[in-house]
Each structure stands twice: as C-alpha cells, then as structure tokens.
Design a protein around this motif. Structure first.
Motif, mmCIF file in Angstrom:
data_model
loop_
_atom_site.group_PDB
_atom_site.id
_atom_site.type_symbol
_atom_site.label_atom_id
_atom_site.label_comp_id
_atom_site.label_asym_id
_atom_site.label_seq_id
_atom_site.Cartn_x
_atom_site.Cartn_y
_atom_site.Cartn_z
ATOM 1 N N UNK A 272 -8.433 -10.870 6.175
ATOM 2 C CA UNK A 272 -8.323 -9.762 5.716
ATOM 3 C C UNK A 272 -6.789 -9.437 5.238
ATOM 4 N N UNK A 273 -6.741 -8.733 4.124
ATOM 5 C CA UNK A 273 -5.286 -8.788 3.404
ATOM 6 C C UNK A 273 -4.270 -7.647 4.282
ATOM 7 N N UNK A 274 -4.915 -6.638 4.956
ATOM 8 C CA UNK A 274 -4.048 -5.778 5.591
ATOM 9 C C UNK A 274 -3.600 -6.371 6.827
ATOM 10 N N UNK A 275 -4.066 -7.442 7.498
ATOM 11 C CA UNK A 275 -3.619 -7.685 8.872
ATOM 12 C C UNK A 275 -3.458 -9.459 8.884
ATOM 13 N N UNK B 205 -11.808 0.350 -0.239
ATOM 14 C CA UNK B 205 -12.004 -0.809 -0.935
ATOM 15 C C UNK B 205 -10.929 -1.718 -0.403
ATOM 16 N N UNK B 206 -9.628 -1.099 -0.065
ATOM 17 C CA UNK B 206 -8.644 -1.794 0.429
ATOM 18 C C UNK B 206 -7.815 -1.193 1.189
ATOM 19 N N UNK B 207 -6.869 -1.867 2.122
ATOM 20 C CA UNK B 207 -5.925 -1.171 2.787
ATOM 21 C C UNK B 207 -6.350 -0.655 4.314
ATOM 22 N N UNK B 208 -7.609 -1.065 4.631
ATOM 23 C CA UNK B 208 -8.367 -0.518 6.041
ATOM 24 C C UNK B 208 -8.807 -1.990 6.534
ATOM 25 N N UNK B 209 -8.297 -2.430 7.606
ATOM 26 C CA UNK B 209 -9.090 -3.524 8.218
ATOM 27 C C UNK B 209 -10.457 -3.316 8.497
ATOM 28 N N UNK C 22 -5.503 -5.197 14.809
ATOM 29 C CA UNK C 22 -4.687 -4.117 14.440
ATOM 30 C C UNK C 22 -3.145 -4.245 15.291
ATOM 31 N N UNK C 23 -2.251 -3.867 14.244
ATOM 32 C CA UNK C 23 -0.759 -4.045 14.987
ATOM 33 C C UNK C 23 -0.478 -2.932 15.948
#
Length: 262
Positions: free
Chosen positions: A233-236, A154-158, A84-85
């Motif tokens: 993962x797409x979000x990170x 389903x998306x947007x949360x690592x 996580x950033x």
C-alpha cells in the motif's frame, strides 16, 4: 630438534589447509543466509524453491480462477492485518462476495483502543461502531444504532485500501489466464498456510492496473483456493496481509446504512 621443526611445519601446513575451508564455509553460510532471505521474501516462511519465474499454464489458470472461486463460495472468513506507524489494526470477520459486503470487528495492535469496535464496509462506504469492550468476533445481530458512516477513502488510508483489496478478491467470472503472464504475473515460491500446501504467485492487483504486477502476492492451493494475499500500500512501508478461513464463515448480516453493491 626434529620435533621442534616438525611442529611448526605441521602447524603451518594446518593453517594453509584450514583457512581456505573456513573461507569457503563462511561464504557458504553467507550464501545460504542470503538465499533464505530471498526465499522468505518470495514465499513467506516456506521451504520450497524460490522464484520468480514465468507461470506455467496450470499456474496461470489457478491464478485466473482464484477470485472466481471466492465468488462461487459465496463468501469467506477473513482476517485483515493493516500496518501503521502508530500501531496496526486487525479486522476479523466475513466478506459476502456476491453482495459485496464485509462485516467484522476491528482491534488495534500496539496502540490504544480508540479504534476498536465493529466495522462494516462496501465498495464505497465504511461504517464503524465504537465499543469499549470489543468482542473477539462480531455479533450475529449488529446494533441498530450508533453507526458512524463515511465514504471510503480512495487513497491515503491503509485501512480503507485494505478493505477495498479484500472486497475485490471476489469476481463473478475468471480472469484471463493468457493475459496474466503478459501483465507481469509470475511464480514466486512454495509455502504452507495453516497446513495447506500452496504456490506463491505475484500478479497485478484486482483492478489489473498497469504497473501493479509484483505489488500483490497470492498464496494459492492446488485447486485454485486462495489462502492468503499480501499487498503493498502506498501509505505504509509494510504490506497489508489478508488471511482466509481464519475462523468459521458467517454471512454478514444487514447493517444499518450499508447498502450492498451487486
């Protein structure tokens, strides 16, 4: 005068001899460093040869049964490292691969403790129980109240993606070993995980979606036992890492609001 003439000649000759060796040595060091980086990317911190290359039939069979072996075992102890950033999260607990239920503790890394507490999850639901002083391991008997339930994103949360990946690493039947190489699975290198010799293989994710090959790496023992998974993962920008057998396996107890999926 002979000495004076001889010295420059020897010095000049020395320069002509040393410079190519220095260039070759520097080039070799650069090449070795580059190879080391590639080997690390493909095989963690292992020292074996690096791929990728096509899977052998034995390797394809081991990759095909690794999720089935988790199901056969009933469950596995896991540690899930979520990037996580603003700081990461570490989930330590157990997954029952037959009941499709996970349970453990979550701690923040490089961030405040607002996300610390107990966590339980199924394929569709995530439940959290905040705690001021979260223990290193989840209690055998979870609290009966103060659980907060929400649908798994389903998306947007690592975190939610990592929980779903971990839960999907068990299957009641082996995958198709012949289809894995066709879907892009490959051998990537050799490594050791907590003393266990493993092969590192890339492959499609648990859903087998087209184009997902290479986004997941599996650290697999000689008998098909899974010791580590690394997934993009797409979000990170950093991958999720799932380590198995990091502590003793304790079957997840019933958690209020968590209905296991059979």
């Amino acid at each position: 005068m002979r000495v004076r003439r001889g010295l420059p000649q020897r010095a000049t000759g020395t320069r002509r001899w040393l410079r190519p060796r220095w260039v070759v040595a520097a080039t070799a060091v650069t090449a070795v460093a580059a190879i080391g980086v590639v080997a690390f990317l493909f095989a963690g911190n292992g020292s074996g040869p690096a791929g990728p290359r096509t899977l052998t039939p034995d390797e394809a069979n081991r990759l095909a049964i690794t999720r089935f072996r988790n199901y056969q075992a009933g469950g596995r102890a896991v540690t899930i490292t979520v990037p996580g950033t603003g700081g990461g999260l570490v989930v330590a607990g157990s997954i029952d691969y037959r009941a499709k239920l996970g349970y453990g503790v979550v701690h923040g890394t490089g961030r405040d403790t607002s996300s610390d507490g107990l966590i339980a999850w199924t394929a569709t639901t995530v439940l959290v129980h905040p705690m001021a002083n979260t223990p290193p391991q989840a209690p055998a008997s979870p609290p009966g109240t103060d659980w907060y339930s929400r649908p798994r994103q389903a998306s947007g949360s690592a975190l939610d993606t990592a929980l779903a990946i971990a839960l999907g690493l068990g299957s009641d039947r082996p995958d198709n070993a012949q289809l894995l190489p066709q879907n892009g699975a490959a051998w990537a290198g050799l490594d050791h995980v907590r003393g266990h010799p493993v092969d590192v293989m890339t492959g499609p994710d648990a859903t087998g979606k087209p184009g997902s090959a290479g986004t997941v790496r599996y650290w697999i023992g000689p008998d098909g036992t899974l010791y580590r998974v690394q997934a993009a993962v797409a979000s990170e920008p950093q991958p999720v890492v799932i380590d198995f057998d990091t502590q003793n396996y304790v079957p997840p107890p019933p958690v209020p609001g968590a209905t296991p999926g059979r």
